[in-house]
Design a protein around this motif. Structure first.
Motif, short mmCIF file in Angstrom:
data_model
loop_
_atom_site.label_atom_id
_atom_site.label_comp_id
_atom_site.label_asym_id
_atom_site.label_seq_id
_atom_site.Cartn_x
_atom_site.Cartn_y
_atom_site.Cartn_z
N ASN A 137 -5.58 -5.03 -3.84
CA ASN A 137 -5.31 -3.64 -3.46
C ASN A 137 -6.54 -2.81 -3.81
O ASN A 137 -6.78 -2.52 -4.97
CB ASN A 137 -4.10 -3.09 -4.22
N LYS B 194 -8.10 8.25 4.85
CA LYS B 194 -7.44 9.53 5.08
C LYS B 194 -7.52 9.90 6.55
O LYS B 194 -8.56 9.79 7.17
CB LYS B 194 -8.09 10.64 4.23
N THR C 121 -3.76 6.97 2.77
CA THR C 121 -3.28 5.62 2.49
C THR C 121 -4.13 5.02 1.38
O THR C 121 -5.35 4.95 1.50
CB THR C 121 -3.38 4.74 3.75
N THR C 122 -3.48 4.62 0.30
CA THR C 122 -4.18 4.03 -0.85
C THR C 122 -3.69 2.62 -1.11
O THR C 122 -2.64 2.21 -0.62
CB THR C 122 -3.99 4.89 -2.11
N LYS D 288 -2.63 12.56 6.06
CA LYS D 288 -2.06 11.27 5.65
C LYS D 288 -3.11 10.50 4.87
O LYS D 288 -4.21 10.25 5.37
CB LYS D 288 -1.63 10.49 6.89
N GLN E 276 -4.82 -0.19 -0.03
CA GLN E 276 -4.78 -1.10 1.10
C GLN E 276 -5.29 -2.47 0.68
O GLN E 276 -6.18 -2.60 -0.15
CB GLN E 276 -5.62 -0.55 2.25
N PHE F 151 0.84 -1.20 0.00
CA PHE F 151 0.00 0.00 0.00
C PHE F 151 0.88 1.25 0.00
O PHE F 151 2.07 1.21 0.34
CB PHE F 151 -0.98 0.01 1.17
N THR F 152 0.29 2.37 -0.40
CA THR F 152 1.02 3.62 -0.54
C THR F 152 0.53 4.64 0.48
O THR F 152 -0.68 4.79 0.67
CB THR F 152 0.84 4.19 -1.96
N VAL F 153 1.46 5.32 1.12
CA VAL F 153 1.13 6.37 2.09
C VAL F 153 1.69 7.70 1.61
O VAL F 153 2.88 7.80 1.31
CB VAL F 153 1.69 6.05 3.49
N THR F 154 0.81 8.68 1.48
CA THR F 154 1.22 10.04 1.12
C THR F 154 0.92 10.95 2.31
O THR F 154 -0.22 11.03 2.76
CB THR F 154 0.47 10.55 -0.12
N GLU F 155 1.95 11.61 2.81
CA GLU F 155 1.78 12.39 4.03
C GLU F 155 2.34 13.80 3.86
O GLU F 155 3.42 13.99 3.31
CB GLU F 155 2.46 11.69 5.21
N SER G 277 -8.89 2.78 0.45
CA SER G 277 -8.18 4.03 0.70
C SER G 277 -8.76 4.71 1.94
O SER G 277 -9.97 4.72 2.15
CB SER G 277 -8.29 4.97 -0.50
#
Length: 362
Positions: free
Chosen positions: A63, A68, A42-43, A40, A45, A13-17, A66
């Motif tokens: 996957n 937030k 998270t996509t 934050k 998941q 999974f990808t985390v953008t913060e 998502s």
């Protein structure tokens, strides 16, 4: 498991913060202000998904989800009084958190995490992730009401619950969201008073903005152990006329005499209204007192090898100053994990701790 289809396309999974903050020290360091904000997302998941059994499998992982989280954190520390012998320092730290489910990976827009009544050990409600709502959303059925908001009862004066025809309950078989188990506001206030070698500290903490479902209150009602269960069986009473209306809008006049069966309807129909509470609390968490004996022992020649000596006493969980949940500690829920968050079941009283300690430095 022969029914589980491996997915070779799974990815982490990808985390953008994003985060921004500022720290200020003013008035000769007597005032500290530290503020930070974050977001934050998270996509991708990984979730369990159902497959058509025509594929030869029934389950797999994808996957697909998502989430937030965003919030604000701050610390304010100030010393209003500072002399050669006395110092008072007051510190307040707090955090505000919001969460949102962006995608659960299915067309219904909601994902069941656990149905408590189906586990065999629990009695009420569900925990779900629903798109557009905060994470860890608690669900129960509620009293069925008419357009005027009146509670509807059967011709026999018995309870009726929301169902799949109820607006908002179409995808959840009548279960409706009552709020998230995750508190929005968390923080504490600490005051430290130091006079020469004596120091006293008092810490108060709090949580606001979360919800809790209480199976203890449900079972106390079903088993006749709560004040609410006295309705209809007090001295001089020969049953209960529940405050509701019939389908035609006329007030309920039917007396229910089998109260054990009536109160059991709350679990049987999963009606949670009387058992839903805020998980808010304010607690006197900790009080401590300490005394520094270092200077006193330094005058003793046979204690020269001791470089520091202090004695302290402390007590934790002294008092609950405010709460919404009657008779129980809002923190004494079954678990803080994702699968039991916000669900209280036969919780034990919180312990109050006392300790005395001697700290020696060589």
């Amino acid at each position: 498991n022969g029914n589980f289809a491996p997915n070779t396309n799974l990815q982490p999974f990808t985390v953008t913060e994003k985060e921004i903050g500022v720290e200020l020290r003013l008035f000769d360091n007597r005032l500290l202000v530290d503020v930070g904000a974050f977001e934050k997302v998270t996509t991708d998941q990984i979730l369990d998904v159902k497959l058509s059994n025509t594929s030869g499998y029934t389950d797999s992982k994808q996957n697909t989800a998502s989430l937030k989280n965003s919030g604000l954190e701050f610390l304010i520390e100030y010393s209003p009084i500072e002399t050669s012998n006395f110092r008072w320092t007051s510190s307040w730290n707090s955090a505000y958190l919001t969460t949102e489910v962006l995608d659960v990976g299915n067309t219904s827009g909601t994902m069941l995490v656990v149905s408590f009544n189906d586990t065999g050990n629990e009695f009420l409600g569900q925990l779900r992730y629903t798109e557009g709502l905060p994470m860890n959303q608690l669900y129960t059925r509620t009293y069925l009401r008419n357009e005027n908001g009146d509670i509807l009862v059967t011709d026999q004066g018995r309870l009726r619950s929301t169902n799949s025809s109820t607006p908002g309950g179409e995808e959840t078989n009548g279960f409706l969201p009552i709020g998230s188990s995750i508190p929005k506001h968390t923080g504490g206030w600490t005051n430290t008073f130091t006079y020469k070698k004596l120091s006293v500290a008092v810490h108060i903490d709090y949580k606001f903005g979360g919800m809790v479902m209480s199976s203890t209150h449900l079972n106390m009602l079903r088993q006749g152990h709560s004040k609410l269960s006295l309705q209809g069986r007090r001295e001089g009473e020969e049953g209960l006329i529940f405050p509701g209306v019939y389908d035609n809008g006329e007030p309920n006049t039917t007396v229910v005499t089998n109260l054990q069966s009536f109160y059991a309807d709350y679990r049987n129909q999963q009606i949670g209204d009387p058992f839903i509470f805020k998980s808010d609390f304010v607690k006197l968490r900790n009080v401590s007192i300490s005394y520094d004996l270092t200077q006193d022992i330094s005058k003793l020649s046979f204690m020269k090898f001791v470089k520091g000596l202090s004695i302290s006493a402390a007590s934790r969980n002294l008092a609950i100053l405010y709460k919404d949940l009657p008779g129980l500690d809002p923190e004494a829920v079954q678990s803080s994990g994702d699968f039991r968050a916000g669900y209280e079941n036969s919780s034990l009283p919180t312990t109050r701790n006392f300790n005395v300690s001697l700290n020696v430095k060589f």
